[in-house]
Scaffold this motif. Structure first.
Motif, PDB file in Angstrom:
ATOM      1  N   MET A  38       0.843  -1.187   0.000  1.00 52.86           N
ATOM      2  CA  MET A  38       0.000   0.000   0.000  1.00 52.86           C
ATOM      3  C   MET A  38       0.884   1.244   0.000  1.00 52.86           C
ATOM      4  N   LEU A  39       0.417   2.283  -0.659  1.00 50.47           N
ATOM      5  CA  LEU A  39       1.112   3.554  -0.725  1.00 50.47           C
ATOM      6  C   LEU A  39       0.120   4.641  -0.332  1.00 50.47           C
ATOM      7  N   VAL A  40       0.477   5.449   0.661  1.00 50.82           N
ATOM      8  CA  VAL A  40      -0.372   6.557   1.084  1.00 50.82           C
ATOM      9  C   VAL A  40       0.344   7.854   0.709  1.00 50.82           C
ATOM     10  N   LEU A  41      -0.310   8.657  -0.120  1.00 52.74           N
ATOM     11  CA  LEU A  41       0.270   9.909  -0.607  1.00 52.74           C
ATOM     12  C   LEU A  41      -0.480  11.094  -0.032  1.00 52.74           C
ATOM     13  N   GLU A  42       0.257  12.021   0.544  1.00 49.28           N
ATOM     14  CA  GLU A  42      -0.304  13.283   0.999  1.00 49.28           C
ATOM     15  C   GLU A  42       0.132  14.319  -0.029  1.00 49.28           C
ATOM     16  N   VAL A  43      -0.788  14.746  -0.860  1.00 53.12           N
ATOM     17  CA  VAL A  43      -0.478  15.657  -1.957  1.00 53.12           C
ATOM     18  C   VAL A  43      -0.142  17.040  -1.392  1.00 53.12           C
ATOM     19  N   LEU A  44       0.938  17.645  -1.877  1.00 52.69           N
ATOM     20  CA  LEU A  44       1.402  18.933  -1.359  1.00 52.69           C
ATOM     21  C   LEU A  44       0.967  20.127  -2.199  1.00 52.69           C
ATOM     22  N   GLU A  45       0.197  19.862  -3.237  1.00 45.51           N
ATOM     23  CA  GLU A  45      -0.262  20.964  -4.086  1.00 45.51           C
ATOM     24  C   GLU A  45      -1.703  20.711  -4.517  1.00 45.51           C
ATOM     25  N   THR A  46      -2.331  21.754  -5.013  1.00 48.46           N
ATOM     26  CA  THR A  46      -3.731  21.661  -5.407  1.00 48.46           C
ATOM     27  C   THR A  46      -3.897  20.772  -6.636  1.00 48.46           C
TER      28      THR A  46
END
Length: 88
Positions: A38-46
């Motif tokens: 599993m990969l959890v990504l917290e997007v840093l841009e809109t």
């Protein structure tokens, strides 16, 4: 001057900066254990619009399928993805 390398993922031919967490696990099924990375990504841009469930993203040279999109007021999306090859 220090150079900071920010990880990125690719969706719809565009790169997006992110923080990430990688989780290796096994899920017990009828035929025994199956590896489920599993990969959890917290997007840093809109992202507008952003990926939807079942969309394919690329991170670190590997393809991942989006299984969950978390949206919170005033925050960028958080994507939970799985490796469609199930760790093979």
């Amino acid at each position: 001057m220090d150079i900071v390398i920010v990880p990125v993922f690719t969706w719809s031919s565009e790169d997006y900066a992110c923080n990430y967490r990688f989780v290796k696990s096994k899920i017990l099924g009828a035929g025994g254990y199956t590896v489920m990375d599993m990969l959890v990504l917290e997007v840093l841009e809109t992202m507008d619009p952003g990926p939807d469930v079942e969309d394919l993203i690329t991170f670190g040279g590997r393809d991942f399928r989006v299984m969950q999109v978390e949206l919170a007021a005033g925050k960028n999306p958080k994507l939970t993805c799985y490796d469609p090859s199930k760790g093979a």
